[in-house]
Design a protein around this motif. Structure first.
Motif, PDB file in Angstrom:
ATOM      1  N   ALA A   5       0.859  -1.186   0.000  1.00 30.90           N
ATOM      2  CA  ALA A   5       0.000   0.000   0.000  1.00 30.90           C
ATOM      3  C   ALA A   5       0.894   1.234   0.000  1.00 30.90           C
ATOM      4  CB  ALA A   5      -0.884   0.000   1.248  1.00 30.90           C
ATOM      5  N   ILE A   6       0.640   2.127  -0.967  1.00 28.45           N
ATOM      6  CA  ILE A   6       1.363   3.399  -0.977  1.00 28.45           C
ATOM      7  C   ILE A   6       0.359   4.544  -1.121  1.00 28.45           C
ATOM      8  CG2 ILE A   6       3.458   2.347  -1.958  1.00 28.45           C
ATOM      9  CD1 ILE A   6       2.818   3.667  -4.613  1.00 28.45           C
ATOM     10  N   GLN A   7       0.857   5.758  -0.871  1.00 31.29           N
ATOM     11  CA  GLN A   7      -0.055   6.908  -0.922  1.00 31.29           C
ATOM     12  C   GLN A   7      -0.543   7.144  -2.360  1.00 31.29           C
ATOM     13  OE1 GLN A   7       1.560  10.797  -0.045  1.00 31.29           O
ATOM     14  NE2 GLN A   7      -0.286  11.445   1.024  1.00 31.29           N
ATOM     15  N   LYS A   8      -1.799   7.464  -2.474  1.00 31.86           N
ATOM     16  CA  LYS A   8      -2.398   7.660  -3.808  1.00 31.86           C
ATOM     17  C   LYS A   8      -1.917   8.959  -4.456  1.00 31.86           C
ATOM     18  CE  LYS A   8      -6.875   7.988  -6.127  1.00 31.86           C
ATOM     19  NZ  LYS A   8      -6.237   7.682  -7.419  1.00 31.86           N
ATOM     20  N   ASP A  26       8.684  -1.593 -12.264  1.00 35.89           N
ATOM     21  CA  ASP A  26       8.005  -0.552 -13.032  1.00 35.89           C
ATOM     22  C   ASP A  26       6.503  -0.655 -12.881  1.00 35.89           C
ATOM     23  OD1 ASP A  26      10.092   0.924 -14.064  1.00 35.89           O
ATOM     24  OD2 ASP A  26      10.499  -0.584 -15.599  1.00 35.89           O
ATOM     25  N   LEU A  27       5.898   0.478 -12.536  1.00 33.48           N
ATOM     26  CA  LEU A  27       4.440   0.529 -12.443  1.00 33.48           C
ATOM     27  C   LEU A  27       3.949   1.335 -13.630  1.00 33.48           C
ATOM     28  CD1 LEU A  27       4.108   1.436  -8.678  1.00 33.48           C
ATOM     29  CD2 LEU A  27       4.255  -0.816  -9.714  1.00 33.48           C
ATOM     30  N   ARG A  28       3.202   0.693 -14.469  1.00 34.80           N
ATOM     31  CA  ARG A  28       2.677   1.435 -15.614  1.00 34.80           C
ATOM     32  C   ARG A  28       1.200   1.727 -15.404  1.00 34.80           C
ATOM     33  NH1 ARG A  28       3.529  -1.612 -20.592  1.00 34.80           N
ATOM     34  NH2 ARG A  28       3.926  -3.435 -19.303  1.00 34.80           N
ATOM     35  N   ASN A  29       0.693   2.704 -16.092  1.00 30.51           N
ATOM     36  CA  ASN A  29      -0.732   3.068 -16.013  1.00 30.51           C
ATOM     37  C   ASN A  29      -1.201   3.284 -14.582  1.00 30.51           C
ATOM     38  OD1 ASN A  29      -0.812   2.599 -18.776  1.00 30.51           O
ATOM     39  ND2 ASN A  29      -1.260   0.441 -18.436  1.00 30.51           N
ATOM     40  N   ASP A  32      -4.701   7.674 -11.737  1.00 25.21           N
ATOM     41  CA  ASP A  32      -6.099   7.496 -11.341  1.00 25.21           C
ATOM     42  C   ASP A  32      -6.496   6.041 -11.072  1.00 25.21           C
ATOM     43  OD1 ASP A  32      -6.491  10.244 -11.602  1.00 25.21           O
ATOM     44  OD2 ASP A  32      -6.872  10.035 -13.750  1.00 25.21           O
ATOM     45  N   ARG A  33      -5.530   5.195 -10.826  1.00 26.65           N
ATOM     46  CA  ARG A  33      -5.864   3.801 -10.531  1.00 26.65           C
ATOM     47  C   ARG A  33      -5.890   3.599  -9.030  1.00 26.65           C
ATOM     48  NH1 ARG A  33      -4.167   0.264 -14.866  1.00 26.65           N
ATOM     49  NH2 ARG A  33      -4.616  -1.464 -13.485  1.00 26.65           N
ATOM     50  N   LEU A  34      -6.661   2.625  -8.562  1.00 21.87           N
ATOM     51  CA  LEU A  34      -6.668   2.289  -7.140  1.00 21.87           C
ATOM     52  C   LEU A  34      -5.740   1.120  -6.860  1.00 21.87           C
ATOM     53  CD1 LEU A  34     -10.459   2.676  -6.338  1.00 21.87           C
ATOM     54  CD2 LEU A  34      -8.580   4.266  -5.882  1.00 21.87           C
ATOM     55  N   ARG A  35      -5.511   0.311  -7.896  1.00 23.57           N
ATOM     56  CA  ARG A  35      -4.544  -0.766  -7.742  1.00 23.57           C
ATOM     57  C   ARG A  35      -3.919  -1.084  -9.097  1.00 23.57           C
ATOM     58  NH1 ARG A  35      -6.327  -5.265  -9.873  1.00 23.57           N
ATOM     59  NH2 ARG A  35      -4.573  -6.420  -9.010  1.00 23.57           N
ATOM     60  N   THR A  36      -2.724  -1.658  -9.014  1.00 25.50           N
ATOM     61  CA  THR A  36      -2.066  -2.081 -10.249  1.00 25.50           C
ATOM     62  C   THR A  36      -1.117  -3.220  -9.916  1.00 25.50           C
ATOM     63  OG1 THR A  36      -0.874  -1.316 -12.208  1.00 25.50           O
ATOM     64  CG2 THR A  36      -0.109  -0.456 -10.116  1.00 25.50           C
ATOM     65  N   GLU A  37      -0.645  -3.918 -10.932  1.00 23.50           N
ATOM     66  CA  GLU A  37       0.346  -4.968 -10.716  1.00 23.50           C
ATOM     67  C   GLU A  37       1.617  -4.598 -11.454  1.00 23.50           C
ATOM     68  OE1 GLU A  37      -1.166  -8.857 -11.747  1.00 23.50           O
ATOM     69  OE2 GLU A  37      -2.849  -8.567 -10.362  1.00 23.50           O
ATOM     70  N   ALA A  38       2.742  -4.870 -10.821  1.00 20.16           N
ATOM     71  CA  ALA A  38       4.008  -4.634 -11.501  1.00 20.16           C
ATOM     72  C   ALA A  38       4.192  -5.769 -12.501  1.00 20.16           C
ATOM     73  CB  ALA A  38       5.149  -4.636 -10.489  1.00 20.16           C
ATOM     74  N   ASP A  39       4.816  -5.472 -13.659  1.00 19.06           N
ATOM     75  CA  ASP A  39       4.932  -6.598 -14.586  1.00 19.06           C
ATOM     76  C   ASP A  39       6.264  -7.324 -14.508  1.00 19.06           C
ATOM     77  OD1 ASP A  39       4.361  -4.180 -17.186  1.00 19.06           O
ATOM     78  OD2 ASP A  39       6.121  -4.443 -15.929  1.00 19.06           O
ATOM     79  N   ASN A  40       7.196  -6.799 -13.673  1.00 16.66           N
ATOM     80  CA  ASN A  40       8.473  -7.518 -13.582  1.00 16.66           C
ATOM     81  C   ASN A  40       8.845  -7.885 -12.141  1.00 16.66           C
ATOM     82  OD1 ASN A  40       8.820  -4.930 -12.824  1.00 16.66           O
ATOM     83  ND2 ASN A  40      10.506  -4.461 -14.212  1.00 16.66           N
TER      84      ASN A  40
END
Ligand code: PRT
Ligand code: ZN
Length: 283
Positions: A5-8, A26-29, A32-40
């Motif tokens: 969890a990090i600050q929005k 790397d966090l892409r996109n 305005d997202r509430l969650r994402t997945e790193a791809d590497n």
């Protein structure tokens, strides 16, 4: 997969994302997202208000989080600090109108204190056997004395200019704070392993930031003296230059001693000193 969890948005957002990036994640996109997945890296990222992060980590909705110690201690949640991150530095301080006399913490007796940190302020008052009235407000604390809402404030300070502009002066420090990486108390072995992997990278990045790579040219007769000034990771690298009687010396220097040693190197006859940033440092 490890969940962080990090600050929005806000003061910790950029540094948190940057730290992950420097760890090769790397966090892409993310916009305005509430969650994402790193791809590497097997990491899922939740973007939250900083105030909610300790709770999420205590409950295990997130396994780890990045938050200021001020928020972590104020929320008083069960989460363990695993690493201090060195950014978001500030202090929670008591400040009073500039014209007011201050004779130590007992001067706060009976006063109305405006703050967004009622828990920490209350702990501070208890520790000092002072009774005062705490007025919890969620923002613009510094204007409270000016509008007659409180006598004094307890607020976060970094440069001090907000207090100054509002005619206030700092009189007590309740807490020194910086951002920390926290973890849930019941991580399973697989999650702990991922955390260890991430921590290994974070430490390499932090270490590199405090260290510089130095290259210089030295006349051979001065080499001994110059090498004695340089710690190096094991010992400095010395390579002969094309020009007879000269060598190139490579080493690493810590930021704390950097300028002192550079001066001494110059005085000892070093020339063409190059200082290069280090990206990662694994020792
Ligand atoms: O929306 P969300 O709830 O996530 O964010 P927020 O508005 O609650 O927090 P935000 O983004 O302002 O701050 C996040 C974290 O940054 C804080 O919890 C601290 O850990 C850290 N931090 C570091 C600071 C400051 N420095 C800081 N100076 N947080 C706030 N301030 C404010 C302070 O409240 C005061 O209004 O800046 C002003 C004082 O700054 P100076 O430089 O004038 O002294
Ligand atoms: Zn907040």
């Amino acid at each position: 997969m490890l969940r962080i969890a990090i600050q929005k948005s806000g003061r910790l957002y950029e540094d948190s994302v940057q730290l992950l990036k420097e760890c090769g994640i790397d966090l892409r996109n993310v916009k305005d997202r509430l969650r994402t997945e790193a791809d590497n890296f097997p990491l899922e990222v939740f973007f939250l208000r900083d105030d909610d992060i300790p709770q999420y980590v205590e409950d295990g909705v997130a396994d780890i989080g990045i938050v200021g110690e001020n928020v972590l201690f104020e929320k008083n949640k069960q989460a363990e600090i695993v690493e201090k991150l060195g950014f978001g530095k500030c202090r929670l301080a008591v400040a009073i109108p500039r014209g007011l006399e201050y004779g130590g913490v007992t001067s706060l007796q009976g006063k109305r204190i405006a703050t967004s940190y009622p828990f920490l302020v209350n702990e501070f008052l208890k520790k000092n056997n002072v009774e005062a009235e705490i007025h919890e407000i969620s923002g613009s604390v510094e204007i409270a004395p000016g509008i007659g809402l409180a006598d004094v404030v307890a607020d976060l300070v970094s440069s001090g200019s907000t207090l100054f502009m509002n005619g206030l002066k700092e009189v007590e420090t309740i807490l020194q704070s910086q951002s920390v990486l926290i973890k849930n108390n019941q991580l399973d072995a697989a999650q702990q392993q991922l955390l260890d992997k991430l921590l290994f990278r974070i430490r390499a990045v932090k270490k590199a930031k405090r260290t510089k790579y130095v290259l210089l040219n030295a006349p051979n007769e001065k080499l001994k003296e110059i090498i004695a000034l340089l710690p190096g990771m094991k010992s400095p690298t010395v390579l002969p230059l094309a020009e007879q009687g000269w060598s190139s010396v490579h080493s690493v220097l810590s930021e704390d001693t950097f300028w002192d040693i550079i001066e001494q190197l110059k005085a000892a006859g070093a020339q063409g000193i190059l200082v290069v940033p280090i990206e990662k440092m694994i020792i």
